[in-house]
Structures are given as structure tokens and as C-alpha cells.
Design an enzyme around this catalytic site. Structure first.
Site, PDB file in Angstrom:
ATOM      1  N   SER A 143       1.023  -0.713   0.085  1.00 12.01           N
ATOM      2  CA  SER A 143      -0.210  -0.143   0.332  1.00 12.01           C
ATOM      3  C   SER A 143       1.226   0.891  -0.270  1.00 12.01           C
ATOM      4  O   SER A 143       2.463   1.200   0.218  1.00 12.01           O
ATOM      5  CB  SER A 143      -0.936  -0.176   1.160  1.00 12.01           C
ATOM      6  OG  SER A 143      -1.723   1.202   1.913  1.00 12.01           O
ATOM      7  N   TYR A 156      -2.310  -1.377  10.314  1.00 15.24           N
ATOM      8  CA  TYR A 156      -2.074  -1.265   8.637  1.00 15.24           C
ATOM      9  C   TYR A 156      -1.096  -0.738   8.679  1.00 15.24           C
ATOM     10  O   TYR A 156       0.295  -1.422   7.589  1.00 15.24           O
ATOM     11  CB  TYR A 156      -3.324  -1.006   8.575  1.00 15.24           C
ATOM     12  CG  TYR A 156      -3.339  -1.204   6.654  1.00 15.24           C
ATOM     13  CD1 TYR A 156      -4.232  -2.365   6.217  1.00 15.24           C
ATOM     14  CD2 TYR A 156      -3.242   0.061   5.824  1.00 15.24           C
ATOM     15  CE1 TYR A 156      -4.168  -2.496   4.716  1.00 15.24           C
ATOM     16  CE2 TYR A 156      -3.655   0.271   4.555  1.00 15.24           C
ATOM     17  CZ  TYR A 156      -3.664  -1.322   3.927  1.00 15.24           C
ATOM     18  OH  TYR A 156      -3.876  -1.252   2.590  1.00 15.24           O
TER      19      TYR A 156
HETATM   20  C1  BGC Z   1      -6.485   1.372   2.322  1.00 15.88           C
HETATM   21  C2  BGC Z   1      -7.533   2.416   1.563  1.00 15.88           C
HETATM   22  C3  BGC Z   1      -7.056   3.607   1.503  1.00 15.88           C
HETATM   23  C4  BGC Z   1      -5.685   3.715   1.027  1.00 15.88           C
HETATM   24  C5  BGC Z   1      -5.259   5.025   0.077  1.00 15.88           C
HETATM   25  C6  BGC Z   1      -4.642   1.705   0.775  1.00 15.88           C
HETATM   26  O1  BGC Z   1      -3.857   1.276   1.534  1.00 15.88           O
HETATM   27  O2  BGC Z   1      -6.453   0.196   1.935  1.00 15.88           O
HETATM   28  O3  BGC Z   1      -8.268   2.285   2.821  1.00 15.88           O
HETATM   29  O4  BGC Z   1      -7.710   4.852   1.044  1.00 15.88           O
HETATM   30  O5  BGC Z   1      -4.422   3.130   1.191  1.00 15.88           O
HETATM   31  O6  BGC Z   1      -5.384   5.950   2.094  1.00 15.88           O
END
Ligand code: BGC
Length: 255
Positions: A143, A156
Site C-alpha cells: 500500500s 495496517y
Molecule cells: C487503503 C485504503 C485507502 C488507501 C489510500 C489503501 O491502502 O486500503 O483504505 O483509501 O490506501 O489511503
């Protein structure tokens, strides 16, 4: 076709980004193991789509939080497809909770699925690839939050930051075996993980206003980069993160 004859396992591919990657791989000629946790019906749809493309495909159930199940998943993939050339770690979850309220249970769930499961799945896949002796590809769907803060999502961010150092560290150990390991860092992509934002026009406006390209991405736009990283064209790319975020990490208000 860029992945003709390759055998791929995509975790978390009954939906979201993983699903788009499984289908894109099939379109490029790969045989695919579709992994799911609870959603057998959705996995079946992905399997049927891949079968229509004429690919060898199998749906496999496993709890991504359990190391033994991820090891079994790799073994079953090898059994069904006759080997393994590409692993995509796409299974993942996020829980929105202020740091002061996070419980041990919450922490373990997020870290076990996003990081521990991915780590040991990659280890099992890499062992198989080393044994085959024909190289391989490991792609982690991390991410932008492997790098950028995300308010109220500390667990996360921890898991994705771990994934960042995972790829950067083990790329050296895998390189002699011609196995590459890279991350894709999606920004805001229109998948079920963003359903809260997608259903709220105010939140959606706030989100798109910090994305230079002015919109959420599609799972297919992430899958296109996964196809590249899985292909022979990416033979000299390892230990990297590719951002697929519409410029979100570069956004600045310019005050
Ligand atoms: C998350 C999303 C978020 C995006 C941008 C992703 O890793 O799962 O929930 O909108 O990042 O912040």
C-alpha cells in the site's frame, strides 16, 4: 501473451485487487490458483472466468493468518498446477481504530494476515522455486501506507511497513536463484476495502481532492503493473516498490 505457460498463485483473489490480478494473469496465458478465505462463491466466479479463457485453474481455501495453511496452500498449488512460478500476496485487511484503543486481538489479526501470512507464503513459494531451479517472481500488494502515514490505521501501517522491508531485505537472498521480489503500493483503489468512502459523497470528494489524477484507481490498473512485474520484461527489477496511486503520495496543498 506475457505469461504463457507460467503457474501463478494469487492470495486473496476471490475479490478486489487480487481478483483483477488473477484474471489479468489468465489473459496473459498463466495457469492460476485462486485463493480465498470465506467467499467460495466469489472464488468460483473467478475460476469460471479463467476457465473461459482456457486456463488451468483451481480454487483453494486457506486462512491467510495461519502459517500452516499458507504452506498447505502453496503445496496444493504445486500439486494442481505442476509447479509455481509466480506468487502474488494480495490477501489483506485493514481495521480503522485509534491507537489508544487497539487490542492485542486486533493487532494480531491485522499483522497475522497482512504480514506473517504473506511472509511464510513467500517462504514456501520461494523454497519451491529454488527447487525448480527456473527462477520466479514474488509480488506483494502492500500500500502507499508502507511509506505514508494513515491516521487511525496504525496496525495496517505497521504491517505494510513490514512488507516494505521484507521485499527490500530478502531480494538479496533470493537473487542468486533468479527469484525477484517486489511490492506494488496501491493508493485508493475502487474495491470493497474502500466501501465506506465510496458510499459517502463527502468522504469521496475529500479523498479525490488529494489525488492529483482526481479519481480512485481501478483494480485493473494495479493488475497491469502486476503483469509487468511477473513477466520476463521485469527480469532486472527486484527489491522495489511500484506506486500505483494516481500521484496521491506526491500530493501537496502548495500553501
Ligand atoms: C487503503 C485504503 C485507502 C488507501 C489510500 C489503501 O491502502 O486500503 O483504505 O483509501 O490506501 O489511503
Amino acid at each position: 501473451m506475457q505469461l504463457q505457460g507460467k503457474r501463478a498463485l494469487v492470495t486473496g483473489s476471490s475479490g478486489g485487487i487480487g481478483q483483477a490480478i488473477a484474471v489479468a494473469f489468465g489473459r496473459e496465458g498463466a495457469d492460476v490458483a485462486v485463493h480465498y478465505h470465506k467467499d467460495a462463491a466469489e472464488a468460483k466466479e473467478v475460476v469460471e472466468e479463467l476457465q473461459r479463457l482456457g486456463r488451468r485453474v483451481v480454487a483453494l481455501q486457506a486462512d491467510a493468518a495461519a502459517v500452516a495453511e499458507m504452506q498447505r496452500l502453496v503445496a496444493q498449488t504445486v500439486q494442481a498446477l505442476g509447479g509455481l512460478d509466480i506468487l502474488v500476496n494480495s490477501a489483506g485487511i485493514e481495521i480503522r481504530q485509534p491507537f489508544l484503543e487497539v487490542t492485542e486481538e486486533h493487532y494480531d489479526l491485522v499483522l497475522d494476515i497482512n504480514l506473517k501470512g504473506a511472509y511464510f507464503c513467500a517462504q514456501a513459494a520461494a523454497r519451491q522455486m529454488v527447487q525448480q531451479g527456473t527462477g520466479g517472481r514474488i509480488i506483494n500488494i502492500s500500500s502507499i501506507h508502507e511509506d505514508v502515514a494513515f491516521l487511525n490505521y496504525s496496525s495496517y501501517c505497521l504491517s505494510k511497513g513490514g512488507m516494505r522491508m521484507f521485499a527490500r531485505t530478502v531480494c538479496q537472498e533470493l537473487a542468486p536463484h533468479r527469484i525477484t521480489i517486489n511490492n506494488i503500493a496501491p493508493g485508493a483503489i475502487a474495491t470493497p476495502i474502500n466501501v465506506r468512502t465510496l458510499q459517502d459523497p463527502t468522504l469521496l470528494h475529500e479523498l479525490t481532492s488529494v489525488i492529483p489524477l482526481g479519481r480512485l484507481g481501478t483494480p485493473e490498473e494495479v493488475a497491469a503493473v502486476a503483469v509487468f512485474l511477473a513477466s520476463d520484461a521485469a527480469s532486472y527489477v527486484t527489491g522495489c516498490t511500484y506506486y500505483v496511486d494516481g500521484g496521491m503520495t506526491r500530493w501537496n496543498k502548495g500553501l
